[in-house]
Write a protein that holds these residues in place. Structure first.
Motif, PDB file in Angstrom:
ATOM      1  N   VAL A  75       0.846  -1.193   0.000  1.00  0.00           N
ATOM      2  CA  VAL A  75       0.000   0.000   0.000  1.00  0.00           C
ATOM      3  C   VAL A  75       0.884   1.247   0.000  1.00  0.00           C
ATOM      4  N   LYS A  76       0.549   2.189  -0.866  1.00  0.00           N
ATOM      5  CA  LYS A  76       1.258   3.469  -0.902  1.00  0.00           C
ATOM      6  C   LYS A  76       0.291   4.540  -0.390  1.00  0.00           C
ATOM      7  N   GLU A  77       0.827   5.476   0.417  1.00  0.00           N
ATOM      8  CA  GLU A  77       0.012   6.527   1.009  1.00  0.00           C
ATOM      9  C   GLU A  77       0.568   7.908   0.691  1.00  0.00           C
ATOM     10  N   HIS A  78      -0.355   8.850   0.585  1.00  0.00           N
ATOM     11  CA  HIS A  78       0.006  10.263   0.438  1.00  0.00           C
ATOM     12  C   HIS A  78      -0.804  11.025   1.484  1.00  0.00           C
ATOM     13  N   ARG A  79      -0.117  11.713   2.371  1.00  0.00           N
ATOM     14  CA  ARG A  79      -0.785  12.524   3.396  1.00  0.00           C
ATOM     15  C   ARG A  79      -0.821  13.975   2.918  1.00  0.00           C
ATOM     16  N   PHE A  80      -1.945  14.630   3.159  1.00  0.00           N
ATOM     17  CA  PHE A  80      -2.047  16.042   2.786  1.00  0.00           C
ATOM     18  C   PHE A  80      -2.633  16.844   3.942  1.00  0.00           C
ATOM     19  N   ILE A  81      -2.169  18.074   4.046  1.00  0.00           N
ATOM     20  CA  ILE A  81      -2.667  19.018   5.045  1.00  0.00           C
ATOM     21  C   ILE A  81      -2.789  20.371   4.360  1.00  0.00           C
ATOM     22  N   ARG A  82      -3.916  21.007   4.569  1.00  0.00           N
ATOM     23  CA  ARG A  82      -4.126  22.353   4.033  1.00  0.00           C
ATOM     24  C   ARG A  82      -4.522  23.259   5.186  1.00  0.00           C
ATOM     25  N   VAL A  83      -4.292  24.533   5.021  1.00  0.00           N
ATOM     26  CA  VAL A  83      -4.616  25.473   6.098  1.00  0.00           C
ATOM     27  C   VAL A  83      -6.026  26.036   5.976  1.00  0.00           C
ATOM     28  N   ASP A  84      -6.831  25.439   5.101  1.00  0.00           N
ATOM     29  CA  ASP A  84      -8.238  25.835   5.029  1.00  0.00           C
ATOM     30  C   ASP A  84      -8.870  25.537   6.385  1.00  0.00           C
ATOM     31  N   THR A  85      -9.526  26.523   6.970  1.00  0.00           N
ATOM     32  CA  THR A  85     -10.115  26.357   8.294  1.00  0.00           C
ATOM     33  C   THR A  85     -11.635  26.283   8.186  1.00  0.00           C
ATOM     34  N   HIS A  86     -12.215  25.355   8.936  1.00  0.00           N
ATOM     35  CA  HIS A  86     -13.665  25.146   8.940  1.00  0.00           C
ATOM     36  C   HIS A  86     -14.180  25.231  10.366  1.00  0.00           C
ATOM     37  N   ALA A  87     -15.401  25.703  10.519  1.00  0.00           N
ATOM     38  CA  ALA A  87     -15.978  25.885  11.845  1.00  0.00           C
ATOM     39  C   ALA A  87     -16.313  24.555  12.518  1.00  0.00           C
ATOM     40  N   SER A  88     -16.667  23.542  11.724  1.00  0.00           N
ATOM     41  CA  SER A  88     -17.049  22.261  12.319  1.00  0.00           C
ATOM     42  C   SER A  88     -16.221  21.124  11.739  1.00  0.00           C
ATOM     43  N   LYS A  89     -16.134  20.043  12.489  1.00  0.00           N
ATOM     44  CA  LYS A  89     -15.413  18.857  12.032  1.00  0.00           C
ATOM     45  C   LYS A  89     -16.081  18.279  10.782  1.00  0.00           C
ATOM     46  N   ASP A  90     -17.411  18.256  10.758  1.00  0.00           N
ATOM     47  CA  ASP A  90     -18.130  17.711   9.607  1.00  0.00           C
ATOM     48  C   ASP A  90     -17.816  18.476   8.325  1.00  0.00           C
TER      49      ASP A  90
END
Length: 85
Positions: free
Chosen positions: A54-69
Protein backbone atom coordinates in the motif's frame (compact mmCIF):
# COMPACT_ATOMS: atom_id res chain seq x y z
CA UNK A 1 4.81 19.28 28.21
CA UNK A 2 1.66 20.68 26.58
CA UNK A 3 2.60 19.04 23.26
CA UNK A 4 2.81 15.61 24.89
CA UNK A 5 -0.51 16.17 26.62
CA UNK A 6 -2.14 17.08 23.27
CA UNK A 7 -0.77 13.95 21.61
CA UNK A 8 -2.31 11.68 24.21
CA UNK A 9 -5.58 13.60 24.44
CA UNK A 10 -6.32 13.46 20.70
CA UNK A 11 -5.29 9.84 20.24
CA UNK A 12 -3.09 10.78 17.28
CA UNK A 13 -0.50 13.20 16.07
CA UNK A 14 -1.11 16.94 15.82
CA UNK A 15 -4.82 16.75 16.70
CA UNK A 16 -5.69 14.40 13.86
CA UNK A 17 -9.15 12.88 14.10
CA UNK A 18 -9.71 10.25 11.41
CA UNK A 19 -13.17 9.88 9.90
CA UNK A 20 -14.84 7.14 7.84
CA UNK A 21 -12.82 6.21 4.74
CA UNK A 22 -14.28 6.71 1.25
CA UNK A 23 -13.37 4.84 -1.96
CA UNK A 24 -12.78 6.90 -5.12
CA UNK A 25 -11.32 5.61 -8.44
CA UNK A 26 -9.39 2.67 -6.89
CA UNK A 27 -8.07 4.96 -4.12
CA UNK A 28 -9.09 5.09 -0.47
CA UNK A 29 -9.55 8.54 1.05
CA UNK A 30 -9.40 8.80 4.84
CA UNK A 31 -10.29 12.30 6.02
CA UNK A 32 -8.29 13.30 9.11
CA UNK A 33 -9.10 16.94 9.91
CA UNK A 34 -6.82 18.58 12.45
CA UNK A 35 -8.20 20.52 15.40
CA UNK A 36 -6.75 24.01 15.75
CA UNK A 37 -7.70 26.83 18.12
CA UNK A 38 -9.35 28.64 15.20
CA UNK A 39 -11.30 25.62 13.91
CA UNK A 40 -10.59 22.48 11.88
CA UNK A 41 -7.93 22.24 9.14
CA UNK A 42 -8.39 20.18 5.99
CA UNK A 43 -6.25 17.02 6.10
CA UNK A 44 -6.31 13.37 5.18
CA UNK A 45 -4.64 10.33 3.68
CA UNK A 46 -4.96 9.01 0.13
CA UNK A 47 -3.93 5.38 -0.23
CA UNK A 48 -3.88 2.78 -2.98
CA UNK A 49 -2.97 -0.90 -2.92
CA UNK A 50 -0.30 -2.07 -5.36
CA UNK A 51 1.20 -5.55 -5.84
CA UNK A 52 4.21 -4.51 -3.73
CA UNK A 53 2.10 -3.00 -0.93
CA UNK A 54 0.00 0.00 0.00
CA UNK A 55 1.26 3.47 -0.90
CA UNK A 56 0.01 6.53 1.01
CA UNK A 57 0.01 10.26 0.44
CA UNK A 58 -0.78 12.52 3.40
CA UNK A 59 -2.05 16.04 2.79
CA UNK A 60 -2.67 19.02 5.05
CA UNK A 61 -4.13 22.35 4.03
CA UNK A 62 -4.62 25.47 6.10
CA UNK A 63 -8.24 25.83 5.03
CA UNK A 64 -10.11 26.36 8.29
CA UNK A 65 -13.66 25.15 8.94
CA UNK A 66 -15.98 25.89 11.85
CA UNK A 67 -17.05 22.26 12.32
CA UNK A 68 -15.41 18.86 12.03
CA UNK A 69 -18.13 17.71 9.61
CA UNK A 70 -17.38 20.61 7.25
CA UNK A 71 -13.65 19.81 7.42
CA UNK A 72 -14.32 16.11 6.67
CA UNK A 73 -16.48 16.97 3.65
CA UNK A 74 -13.89 19.39 2.27
CA UNK A 75 -11.04 16.94 2.95
CA UNK A 76 -12.83 14.39 0.75
CA UNK A 77 -13.39 16.97 -1.98
CA UNK A 78 -9.74 18.09 -1.84
CA UNK A 79 -8.50 14.47 -1.98
CA UNK A 80 -10.69 13.81 -5.03
CA UNK A 81 -9.15 16.88 -6.69
CA UNK A 82 -5.64 15.60 -5.92
CA UNK A 83 -6.49 12.19 -7.39
CA UNK A 84 -8.05 13.71 -10.52
CA UNK A 85 -5.00 15.88 -11.16
Amino acid sequence: MGTLRNLFRSGGGAGEVAAQAVDYHDYRITPAPQRQPSGWNTAGVISKEFPDGVKEHRFIRVDTHASKDDAVAFSITKAQQIIDE
